[in-house]
Design a protein around this motif. Structure first.
Motif, PDB file in Angstrom:
ATOM      1  N   PRO A  60     -18.467   1.360 -29.949  1.00  0.00           N
ATOM      2  CA  PRO A  60     -19.077   2.827 -29.092  1.00  0.00           C
ATOM      3  C   PRO A  60     -20.470   2.163 -28.578  1.00  0.00           C
ATOM      4  O   PRO A  60     -21.113   1.458 -29.023  1.00  0.00           O
ATOM      5  N   SER A  61     -20.972   3.400 -27.613  1.00  0.00           N
ATOM      6  CA  SER A  61     -22.159   3.152 -26.986  1.00  0.00           C
ATOM      7  C   SER A  61     -23.394   3.561 -28.042  1.00  0.00           C
ATOM      8  O   SER A  61     -23.395   4.785 -28.107  1.00  0.00           O
ATOM      9  N   LEU A  62     -23.869   2.732 -28.660  1.00  0.00           N
ATOM     10  CA  LEU A  62     -24.874   3.148 -29.742  1.00  0.00           C
ATOM     11  C   LEU A  62     -26.246   2.250 -29.368  1.00  0.00           C
ATOM     12  O   LEU A  62     -26.358   1.219 -29.027  1.00  0.00           O
ATOM     13  N   ALA A 116     -27.502  16.792 -21.662  1.00  0.00           N
ATOM     14  CA  ALA A 116     -26.217  17.383 -22.100  1.00  0.00           C
ATOM     15  C   ALA A 116     -26.449  17.815 -23.716  1.00  0.00           C
ATOM     16  O   ALA A 116     -25.376  18.730 -24.233  1.00  0.00           O
ATOM     17  N   THR A 117     -27.039  17.024 -24.427  1.00  0.00           N
ATOM     18  CA  THR A 117     -27.333  17.393 -25.924  1.00  0.00           C
ATOM     19  C   THR A 117     -28.331  18.627 -25.858  1.00  0.00           C
ATOM     20  O   THR A 117     -28.399  19.146 -27.260  1.00  0.00           O
ATOM     21  N   GLY A 118     -28.909  19.032 -25.046  1.00  0.00           N
ATOM     22  CA  GLY A 118     -29.839  20.164 -25.355  1.00  0.00           C
ATOM     23  C   GLY A 118     -31.310  19.844 -25.394  1.00  0.00           C
ATOM     24  O   GLY A 118     -32.029  20.559 -25.834  1.00  0.00           O
ATOM     25  N   SER A 130     -29.405  10.212 -23.284  1.00  0.00           N
ATOM     26  CA  SER A 130     -29.303  11.410 -24.282  1.00  0.00           C
ATOM     27  C   SER A 130     -28.277  11.039 -25.248  1.00  0.00           C
ATOM     28  O   SER A 130     -27.156  10.690 -25.060  1.00  0.00           O
ATOM     29  N   CYS A 131     -28.681  11.122 -26.608  1.00  0.00           N
ATOM     30  CA  CYS A 131     -27.928  10.622 -27.700  1.00  0.00           C
ATOM     31  C   CYS A 131     -27.615  11.702 -28.902  1.00  0.00           C
ATOM     32  O   CYS A 131     -28.465  12.464 -29.120  1.00  0.00           O
ATOM     33  N   VAL A 150     -24.377   9.875 -25.092  1.00  0.00           N
ATOM     34  CA  VAL A 150     -23.460  10.715 -24.523  1.00  0.00           C
ATOM     35  C   VAL A 150     -23.677  10.974 -23.081  1.00  0.00           C
ATOM     36  O   VAL A 150     -23.040  11.625 -22.588  1.00  0.00           O
ATOM     37  N   GLU A 151     -24.759  10.881 -22.425  1.00  0.00           N
ATOM     38  CA  GLU A 151     -25.368  10.950 -21.197  1.00  0.00           C
ATOM     39  C   GLU A 151     -26.281   9.852 -20.976  1.00  0.00           C
ATOM     40  O   GLU A 151     -27.090   9.666 -21.789  1.00  0.00           O
TER      41      GLU A 151
END
Length: 185
Positions: A60-62, A116-118, A130-131, A150-151
């Motif tokens: 996953p993208s970490l 997107a995560t606020g 954005s993580c 996530v973005e």
């Protein structure tokens, strides 16, 4: 007549318990980018200048970054469960210094928008991730935060990056000057 032998420089070496100041100087020879990590919402939103950032995994993208255990941003990231990594441009050195100390700039003083995560994203950053916080690990006097991307965005990707080398910041096109340590919040 004897030929002159070239003198060889003996590298400085340290064995055993390593002095923190010497370690900082040696690690300062590794060129890094400069980021501002932002997290929190509303009045709790904050940011800190960090150069201890790296990608960890594509699937996953970490990604990860490190904060000193006494950082004012540490609790904000833990409580929010999300953060943004803002890659600064060579023209954003003042922004980096504004978020580098204990008395940091407020996010209201910098153009930003919500991810997107606020969490806030610096609108003039070269790029951002954005993580969602996945894990946190103790690492000596720092905490290592791992997040899933996530973005992402590339608002100013055509700009030169802000870099950190030998204790100073600058863009790729200019000579590095002075020694000013980066503080991680």
């Amino acid at each position: 007549m004897t030929a002159t032998q070239p003198q060889t420089r003996r590298p400085h070496r340290a064995v055993g318990p390593v002095d923190g100041k010497l370690l900082r100087n040696v690690c300062g020879l590794f060129v890094t980018g400069v980021t501002v990590i932002t997290s929190g919402t509303g009045e709790e939103a904050s940011g800190a200048t960090v150069n201890s950032f790296t990608s960890v995994s594509l699937d996953p993208s970490l990604v990860l970054f490190c904060l000193h255990k006494d950082s004012r941003l540490r609790q904000v990231v833990e409580e929010t469960g999300a953060y943004a990594v803002n890659f600064l441009t060579g023209r954003q050195e003042q922004v980096a210094w504004a978020f580098a100390g204990r008395q940091t700039a407020t996010l209201q003083s910098v153009d930003h928008h919500l991810s997107a995560t606020g969490v806030p994203v610096l609108s003039q950053a070269m790029a951002f991730l954005s993580c969602r916080l996945v894990n946190a690990f103790e690492g000596g006097d720092h905490t290592i935060f791992v997040g899933e991307v996530v973005e992402l965005g590339l608002p100013c990707a055509d700009q030169e990056p802000l870099i950190f080398f030998r204790g100073s910041m600058g863009s790729l096109e200019e000579e590095q000057r002075g020694t000013h340590p980066i503080f991680d919040g």
